[in-house]
Design a protein around this motif. Structure first.
Motif, PDB file in Angstrom:
ATOM      1  N   VAL A 102      26.731 -70.854  -5.444  1.00 64.66           N
ATOM      2  CA  VAL A 102      27.420 -70.976  -4.150  1.00 64.66           C
ATOM      3  C   VAL A 102      28.647 -70.065  -4.114  1.00 64.66           C
ATOM      4  CG1 VAL A 102      28.788 -72.538  -2.698  1.00 64.66           C
ATOM      5  CG2 VAL A 102      26.604 -73.306  -3.664  1.00 64.66           C
ATOM      6  N   THR A 103      29.411 -70.056  -5.205  1.00 62.56           N
ATOM      7  CA  THR A 103      30.611 -69.212  -5.255  1.00 62.56           C
ATOM      8  C   THR A 103      30.243 -67.735  -5.214  1.00 62.56           C
ATOM      9  OG1 THR A 103      31.757 -70.904  -6.542  1.00 62.56           O
ATOM     10  CG2 THR A 103      32.723 -68.707  -6.543  1.00 62.56           C
ATOM     11  N   TYR A 104      29.230 -67.352  -5.973  1.00 61.30           N
ATOM     12  CA  TYR A 104      28.746 -65.965  -5.921  1.00 61.30           C
ATOM     13  C   TYR A 104      28.364 -65.594  -4.494  1.00 61.30           C
ATOM     14  CZ  TYR A 104      28.251 -64.385 -10.811  1.00 61.30           C
ATOM     15  OH  TYR A 104      28.484 -63.933 -12.074  1.00 61.30           O
ATOM     16  N   ALA A 105      27.573 -66.456  -3.856  1.00 65.71           N
ATOM     17  CA  ALA A 105      27.081 -66.175  -2.510  1.00 65.71           C
ATOM     18  C   ALA A 105      28.228 -66.074  -1.505  1.00 65.71           C
ATOM     19  CB  ALA A 105      26.094 -67.260  -2.078  1.00 65.71           C
ATOM     20  N   GLU A 106      29.177 -66.994  -1.582  1.00 66.89           N
ATOM     21  CA  GLU A 106      30.307 -66.974  -0.655  1.00 66.89           C
ATOM     22  C   GLU A 106      31.119 -65.690  -0.818  1.00 66.89           C
ATOM     23  OE1 GLU A 106      31.104 -71.788  -0.158  1.00 66.89           O
ATOM     24  OE2 GLU A 106      32.304 -70.620  -1.588  1.00 66.89           O
ATOM     25  N   ASN A 107      31.317 -65.261  -2.066  1.00 68.90           N
ATOM     26  CA  ASN A 107      32.065 -64.026  -2.308  1.00 68.90           C
ATOM     27  C   ASN A 107      31.331 -62.814  -1.745  1.00 68.90           C
ATOM     28  OD1 ASN A 107      33.857 -65.646  -3.645  1.00 68.90           O
ATOM     29  ND2 ASN A 107      33.797 -64.552  -5.571  1.00 68.90           N
ATOM     30  N   LEU A 108      30.018 -62.779  -1.950  1.00 71.86           N
ATOM     31  CA  LEU A 108      29.222 -61.662  -1.426  1.00 71.86           C
ATOM     32  C   LEU A 108      29.265 -61.615   0.090  1.00 71.86           C
ATOM     33  CD1 LEU A 108      25.943 -61.391  -3.552  1.00 71.86           C
ATOM     34  CD2 LEU A 108      27.616 -59.590  -3.115  1.00 71.86           C
ATOM     35  N   VAL A 109      29.052 -62.753   0.720  1.00 74.95           N
ATOM     36  CA  VAL A 109      29.044 -62.815   2.182  1.00 74.95           C
ATOM     37  C   VAL A 109      30.402 -62.404   2.750  1.00 74.95           C
ATOM     38  CG1 VAL A 109      28.902 -64.394   4.160  1.00 74.95           C
ATOM     39  CG2 VAL A 109      27.180 -64.498   2.350  1.00 74.95           C
ATOM     40  N   SER A 110      31.479 -62.793   2.076  1.00 77.22           N
ATOM     41  CA  SER A 110      32.821 -62.460   2.557  1.00 77.22           C
ATOM     42  C   SER A 110      33.074 -60.952   2.570  1.00 77.22           C
ATOM     43  CB  SER A 110      33.887 -63.157   1.701  1.00 77.22           C
ATOM     44  OG  SER A 110      33.980 -62.550   0.410  1.00 77.22           O
ATOM     45  N   LEU A 111      32.301 -60.207   1.774  1.00 78.64           N
ATOM     46  CA  LEU A 111      32.464 -58.749   1.711  1.00 78.64           C
ATOM     47  C   LEU A 111      31.722 -58.028   2.833  1.00 78.64           C
ATOM     48  CD1 LEU A 111      32.084 -58.152  -2.135  1.00 78.64           C
ATOM     49  CD2 LEU A 111      34.190 -57.999  -0.784  1.00 78.64           C
ATOM     50  N   GLY A 112      30.897 -58.744   3.587  1.00 77.14           N
ATOM     51  CA  GLY A 112      30.152 -58.124   4.673  1.00 77.14           C
ATOM     52  C   GLY A 112      29.109 -57.135   4.170  1.00 77.14           C
ATOM     53  N   TYR A 113      28.971 -56.025   4.895  1.00 72.43           N
ATOM     54  CA  TYR A 113      27.999 -54.994   4.517  1.00 72.43           C
ATOM     55  C   TYR A 113      28.292 -54.477   3.109  1.00 72.43           C
ATOM     56  CZ  TYR A 113      25.867 -50.318   4.453  1.00 72.43           C
ATOM     57  OH  TYR A 113      25.171 -49.185   4.105  1.00 72.43           O
ATOM     58  N   ALA A 114      29.564 -54.402   2.731  1.00 69.72           N
ATOM     59  CA  ALA A 114      29.938 -53.918   1.399  1.00 69.72           C
ATOM     60  C   ALA A 114      29.338 -54.790   0.301  1.00 69.72           C
ATOM     61  CB  ALA A 114      31.460 -53.871   1.262  1.00 69.72           C
ATOM     62  N   GLY A 115      29.206 -56.081   0.572  1.00 62.73           N
ATOM     63  CA  GLY A 115      28.585 -56.973  -0.406  1.00 62.73           C
ATOM     64  C   GLY A 115      27.132 -56.616  -0.639  1.00 62.73           C
ATOM     65  N   LYS A 116      26.426 -56.270   0.433  1.00 62.13           N
ATOM     66  CA  LYS A 116      25.021 -55.872   0.309  1.00 62.13           C
ATOM     67  C   LYS A 116      24.905 -54.544  -0.435  1.00 62.13           C
ATOM     68  CE  LYS A 116      23.756 -58.371   4.492  1.00 62.13           C
ATOM     69  NZ  LYS A 116      23.113 -58.359   5.802  1.00 62.13           N
ATOM     70  N   VAL A 117      25.868 -53.667  -0.206  1.00 56.90           N
ATOM     71  CA  VAL A 117      25.871 -52.370  -0.879  1.00 56.90           C
ATOM     72  C   VAL A 117      25.986 -52.541  -2.387  1.00 56.90           C
ATOM     73  CG1 VAL A 117      27.209 -50.249  -1.255  1.00 56.90           C
ATOM     74  CG2 VAL A 117      26.749 -51.046   1.072  1.00 56.90           C
ATOM     75  N   LYS A 192      22.502 -71.130   2.226  1.00 55.55           N
ATOM     76  CA  LYS A 192      21.701 -72.350   2.093  1.00 55.55           C
ATOM     77  C   LYS A 192      20.805 -72.277   0.863  1.00 55.55           C
ATOM     78  CE  LYS A 192      20.739 -76.376   3.850  1.00 55.55           C
ATOM     79  NZ  LYS A 192      21.785 -77.420   3.960  1.00 55.55           N
ATOM     80  N   THR A 193      20.196 -71.120   0.648  1.00 53.82           N
ATOM     81  CA  THR A 193      19.358 -70.923  -0.540  1.00 53.82           C
ATOM     82  C   THR A 193      20.170 -71.135  -1.810  1.00 53.82           C
ATOM     83  OG1 THR A 193      17.941 -69.328   0.619  1.00 53.82           O
ATOM     84  CG2 THR A 193      17.914 -69.260  -1.777  1.00 53.82           C
ATOM     85  N   SER A 194      21.396 -70.626  -1.804  1.00 58.29           N
ATOM     86  CA  SER A 194      22.269 -70.755  -2.975  1.00 58.29           C
ATOM     87  C   SER A 194      22.687 -72.203  -3.215  1.00 58.29           C
ATOM     88  CB  SER A 194      23.509 -69.861  -2.800  1.00 58.29           C
ATOM     89  OG  SER A 194      23.122 -68.517  -2.648  1.00 58.29           O
TER      90      SER A 194
END
Length: 205
Positions: A102-117, A192-194
């Protein structure tokens, strides 16, 4: 004389750290604003951050590869961010486990497109030893080793959890642009998956 030198070194270190933080935060902002990593350069990031190109190249000699790595270490070092949670004796092993993805996912999502990059860049960063130092499998195994129910298969379960989460990360990273086939992998879907990941894996044991 020594104290003067020490004070000067401390000021220089503070300036160095502040510039690095400014460059990292600006990199995330620029990547998100442009929306196409192929068009982002370190020189552009330096300009937006208000520092010289020379300063930026001093921090990131391998250019964007080092920028991606710095974002990962600054924003995704969950082991450091979760220190208090993992040490909290009022939480059960399972509660702590659930919090990791959950923490990993929240951090990634908070980065926006940069998180996906940075997820897309993961293979390259691992290959050149610029991803996170600690494998999540180690942290999960350590937690499960303290559980009587799961300690005998701790490593196997940890590998399955880490693999499942990496799969979820890559699915999430595919939702870029207008590719309809990947549109279901939204922020909410990923979160939700996380949230359900640990419980779903443990059901198998």
């Amino acid at each position: 004389m020594a104290s003067i030198k020490d004070g000067r070194a401390l000021r220089q270190q503070n300036i160095y750290d502040l510039n690095r933080e400014k460059l990292i935060n600006t990199a995330v902002q620029v990547i998100n604003e442009i929306g196409d990593i192929r068009e982002v350069t370190l020189t552009q990031i330096a300009k937006e951050a208000g520092v010289s190109s020379a300063t930026a190249y001093n921090h990131f000699p391998d250019r964007m590869e080092d920028v991606f790595s710095a974002i990962v270490h600054s924003k995704m070092d969950v082991a450091a961010n979760m220190g208090a949670t993992l040490a909290d004796e009022s939480l059960s092993v399972i509660e702590k486990l659930k919090q990791i993805p959950v923490t990993y996912a929240e951090n990634l999502v908070s980065l926006g497109y940069a998180g996906k990059v940075i997820v897309v860049q993961m293979f390259n960063l691992v290959n050149v030893n610029k991803w996170l130092d600690q494998d999540p499998v180690q942290a999960i195994t350590a937690l499960l080793s303290n559980s009587e129910q799961y300690q005998d298969r701790a490593d196997e379960i940890a590998v399955n959890m880490a693999t499942a989460f990496r799969g979820a990360m890559f699915e999430y990273a595919l939702n870029i642009g207008d590719q309809e086939i990947f549109n279901r992998y939204t922020d909410d879907f990923f979160l939700k998956t996380s949230e359900n990941l640990v419980e779903n894996i443990l059901k198998q044991y």
